[in-house]
Design an enzyme around this catalytic site. Structure first.
Site, PDB file in Angstrom:
ATOM      1  N   CYS A 289      66.984 -69.737 135.700  1.00  0.00           N
ATOM      2  CA  CYS A 289      68.541 -69.541 135.589  1.00  0.00           C
ATOM      3  C   CYS A 289      69.265 -70.629 136.141  1.00  0.00           C
ATOM      4  CB  CYS A 289      69.089 -68.054 136.164  1.00  0.00           C
ATOM      5  SG  CYS A 289      68.567 -68.035 138.092  1.00  0.00           S
ATOM      6  N   HIS A 766      69.676 -65.107 141.934  1.00  0.00           N
ATOM      7  CA  HIS A 766      69.917 -65.587 140.580  1.00  0.00           C
ATOM      8  C   HIS A 766      71.408 -66.444 140.723  1.00  0.00           C
ATOM      9  CE1 HIS A 766      70.263 -65.003 136.276  1.00  0.00           C
ATOM     10  NE2 HIS A 766      71.363 -64.373 136.502  1.00  0.00           N
TER      11      HIS A 766
END
EC number: 3.4.19.12
Length: 806
Positions: A289, A766
């Site tokens: 990510c 994330h």
């Protein structure tokens, strides 16, 4: 190719679509290709996503970079393979052992049965089922009366409350390794195994009626424990009553609250999906990510759009025979995927179903999978080539470095980020000053924790949190420190102490202070909030803060002013060189090394000694410059060996630049030249500056800025040899100026994007990207691209501003 399938050259084993196969044949003369087609037969009954009409001749859009998994169990396929002979397009259906030589048949069979290169990039362990541990059946469990409570766990050695492991022999609760399973820890569980030999441990918080995560220290891998219920019952744990939790508290004990994860991903809010050009998602390849977020931001900038997508035909026409190894080709391909809109289409409306049933079905493919791009851009890098989470800021700088080394046309898109920093260093005793300039791409803004506006709330929260932990009650709702942006900007502009400052005026060590200002303002200003730091125990941690980042930013007051009237410059005298007595060199135990830069590099996963050498040999110019040194030297056999200063008269390829030693021919070391080139200067200027300063990197940079029009001192024969030996010769700028390419202008900016991080470390958690497009904010969360309802501008990690025209 949406119509013609995939053509694979039997000489190079590279794949091409129908549009490019003729061009490849004309360019290479290769005439034998394997033609592959895949057709959808039917949707497997009961599979997710609804039923697919049974049409045996339905053509499937074959794009290996789309998000759809063409090997999933949702579809049944019919493959067709032919051998195509150019230039007549003569076709031979496969299998065919009568018309083909045995060698060709063997090659075709091997290619058809080969493992997909994309699958090869994934860890093999993901494809393998866990095996039962050899210790499970005969595991020793001590009858020591230990009973494990259902919540409130902490490490018995360091009081950590995350990433905790229960040893199944003696019931010890200890923390795991740092970054193991995406969480922090001090490795006490492993230390306990080394001391006792007790092999199996279960991760607390993963125990459910269906099983638990078990690790075998002896077998060094996750394992299955067929007797896990019995082993847990020994310590009073009933598996049937357990549910998965994140922090050791039961689900029904957790008070619902808005966490960092929920705020940044805008959870709980119905977000409207966005489709079309510029609204294409990217598949997460397993902790990728950070790459997705950075590339979405990069390709929202017009200069990068023009350089790669605008030049796509020319880049493809002049790409090498192996385009998988060409940076510009991969950038153009990724940019086209994100901006074309071909991979971001809304679902078909219900009234069109009948029409679709009558025509050939073409499944919608939303989002792209950047496997090939990631494989290339991370090649040779120990961290980015792994499936571990990485720091988005470090990846941004890595990408800019590759852009610099691979120019496309006359425009270098990374010019929009580059700016000059003026550093003013003053000797506190003599009051004399030195002004130097360096190139940078990111403004790193410190977090002024002492300026928090809700200190009383923070103190009260901390007291409640400690009381809850002691009583094993649910933790109170989080109170986040609120930091004014102006306080962070003030902390950036304040002077900082220079440790071990050597004053050339006193020719001795003295106290020194340094201030930084902008010698130029970039077209696009990238601001990093320095949320990640080290605790007193040297464990990296993240500052969970809220900063009121402005939509409009004016930093004109940070413009550098240069030498002021009444100021006297420090003499240009280099520090003395300490010559070791040992003729074979001496192992250094105390060096003038910037330890903060060393720790930044070590946090990226590089060996500590290699980090120390990198910082030392690049003259303490910061982690970014030292990072380039690491990349250039990581294949050397002594890469991780302790730092040694060469003896007097001994030739030192790496240390000469840092020590200021004069070689026999004064030819600058290639790695030092590469470092200066990576800052935007031309090669001949870098060589000239190093020769003029006895190969001292820091003084060479000062020389460059003090000699705007250097004399030409170029030996054509030597230049030719240098160009041949320089693996990164293409970094030469296609411009007539010999200084760094700087786009200066006013210091007023407007926010257009930011990247946020969730988690306790840059190596876990994330990343999500928010961008302002067409007058509204859009959230890019891997494959999900939606209109943002509540953009969390106060929780960002990296902010992107563009200059406001005068």
């Amino acid at each position: 190719d949406s119509e013609g399938g995939l053509y694979v050259c039997m000489n190079t084993f590279l794949g091409f679509g129908r549009e490019h196969i003729e061009r490849h044949y004309r360019k290479t003369g290769q005439c034998v290709y394997l033609h592959l087609k895949r057709r959808v037969i039917e949707k497997v009954p009961g599979a997710s996503g609804g039923a697919l009409p049974k049409r045996r001749n339905a053509k499937l859009f074959l794009d290996l970079e789309t998000s759809s998994d063409l090997n999933s169990d949702d579809f049944e396929y019919e493959d067709e393979a032919k051998l195509i002979i150019f230039p007549d397009h003569y076709e031979i259906s496969l299998p065919n052992i009568e018309e083909l030589p045995a060698l060709v048949t063997i090659a075709c069979d091997a290619l058809l049965s080969a493992k997909s290169p994309y699958r090869k990039q994934e860890p093999d362990s993901w494809e393998e089922e866990l095996q039962a541990s050899k210790h499970a059946k005969t595991l020793l469990q001590l009858d020591n009366g230990v009973r494990i409570p259902p919540s409130g766990w902490k490490c018995s050695k360091c009081d950590l409350r995350e990433n905790l492991w229960l040893n199944l022999t003696d019931g010890s609760v200890l923390c795991g390794k740092w970054f193991f399973d995406g969480s922090g820890g001090n490795g006490h569980a492993m230390e306990h195994y080394k001391e006792t030999g007790y092999p199996l441990a279960v991760k607390l918080g993963t125990i459910t009626p269906d099983g638990a995560d078990v690790y075998s220290f002896d077998e060094e891998e996750p394992v299955l424990d067929p007797h896990i219920a019995k082993h847990l019952a020994h310590f009073g744990i009933d598996m049937l009553q357990m549910q998965v939790t994140e922090n050791g508290l039961r689900d029904n004990d957790i008070k619902p609250r808005v966490s960092e994860w929920e705020v940044i991903q805008e959870a709980g809010v119905k977000l409207k999906p966005m489709y079309g050009p510029g609204y294409t998602g990217m598949k997460n390849l397993g902790n990728s990510c950070y790459l997705n977020a950075v590339m979405q931001a990069i390709f929202s900038i017009p200069e990068f759009q023009r350089a790669y997508v605008g030049n796509l035909p020319r880049i493809f026409d002049y790409s090498p025979l192996d385009p998988t190894q060409d940076f510009n080709t991969q950038m153009a391909k990724l940019g086209h995927g994100l901006l074309s809109g071909q991979y971001s289409k809304p679902p078909m409306k219900s009234e069109l179903i009948e029409q679709v049933m009558k025509e050939e079905h073409k499944p919608q493919h939303n989002g792209i999978s950047p496997r090939m791009f990631k494989a290339f851009i991370s090649k040779g890098h120990p961290e980015f080539s792994s499936n571990r989470q990485q720091d988005a800021q470090e990846f941004f700088l890595h990408l800019i470095n590759l852009v610099e080394r691979n120019p496309v046309g006359s425009e270098n898109p990374s010019d929009v980020f580059r700016f000059l920093v003026e550093e003013r260093t003053q000797c506190c005793q003599s009051r004399k000053v030195r002004y130097t300039e360096r190139v940078d791409y990111i403004m790193q803004l410190p977090v002024a924790m002492e300026a928090a506006t809700n200190k009383d709330e923070l103190i009260a929260y901390e007291l409640k949190r400690r009381e809850a932990e002691a009583a094993r009650r649910p933790l109170p709702e989080l109170v986040r420190a609120k930091i004014p942006f102006r306080a962070c900007l003030q902390a950036f502009s304040e002077p900082s102490n220079v440790e071990d400052f050597w004053s050339s005026a006193l020719q001795a060590k003295s106290a020194g202070v340094k201030t930084s200002r902008f010698a130029s303002f970039p077209e696009y200003l990238v601001v990093q909030i320095k949320k990640f730091t080290f605790g007193l125990d040297w464990i990296p941690k993240k500052l969970d803060v809220s900063i009121d980042m402005p939509d409009f930013l004016d930093i004109s007051h940070l413009r550098a002013r240069g030498l002021q009237p009444g100021e006297e410059e420090l003499p240009d005298i280099a520090p003395p060189i300490v010559i070791p007595d040992d003729p074979k060199g001496i192992l250094l135990t105390s060096l003038d090394i910037d330890e903060s830069s060393v720790m930044q590099l070590a946090e990226m996963g590089f060996p500590l000694e290699a980090c120390r050498k990198a910082v030392y040999y690049t003259g303490n110019l910061g982690a970014e410059v030292a990072f380039n040194w690491i990349i250039a030297h990581m294949e050397e056999p002594d890469f991780a060996e302790p730092l040694v200063i060469p003896a007097f008269g001994e030739v030192a390829s790496s240390g000469a630049a840092a020590l200021g030693a004069v070689g026999l021919d004064n030819q600058p070391p290639e790695e030092t030249v590469a470092i200066i080139i990576s800052m935007g200067f031309q090669r001949n200027l870098a060589i000239q500056a190093l020769k003029a300063t006895n190969n001292n990197l820091e003084r060479a940079l000062e020389w460059i800025f003090s000699h705007p029009d250097p004399e030409e001192e170029s030996d054509p024969a030597l230049d030719t040899m240098d160009m041949e030996n320089n693996a990164n010769a293409n970094i030469l700028a296609e411009t007539g100026s010999e200084g760094p390419r700087i786009k200066d202008g006013p210091g007023r900016y407007e926010l257009f994007g930011f990247i946020s991080h969730m988690g306790t470390s840059t190596m876990s958690g994330h990343y999500v990207c928010h961008l302002r497009k067409e007058g509204r904010w859009v959230i890019y969360n891997d494959l999900r691209v939606c209109a943002s309802e509540r953009p969390p501008k106060d929780l960002g990690y990296i902010y992107f501003y563009h200059r406001i025209p005068s």
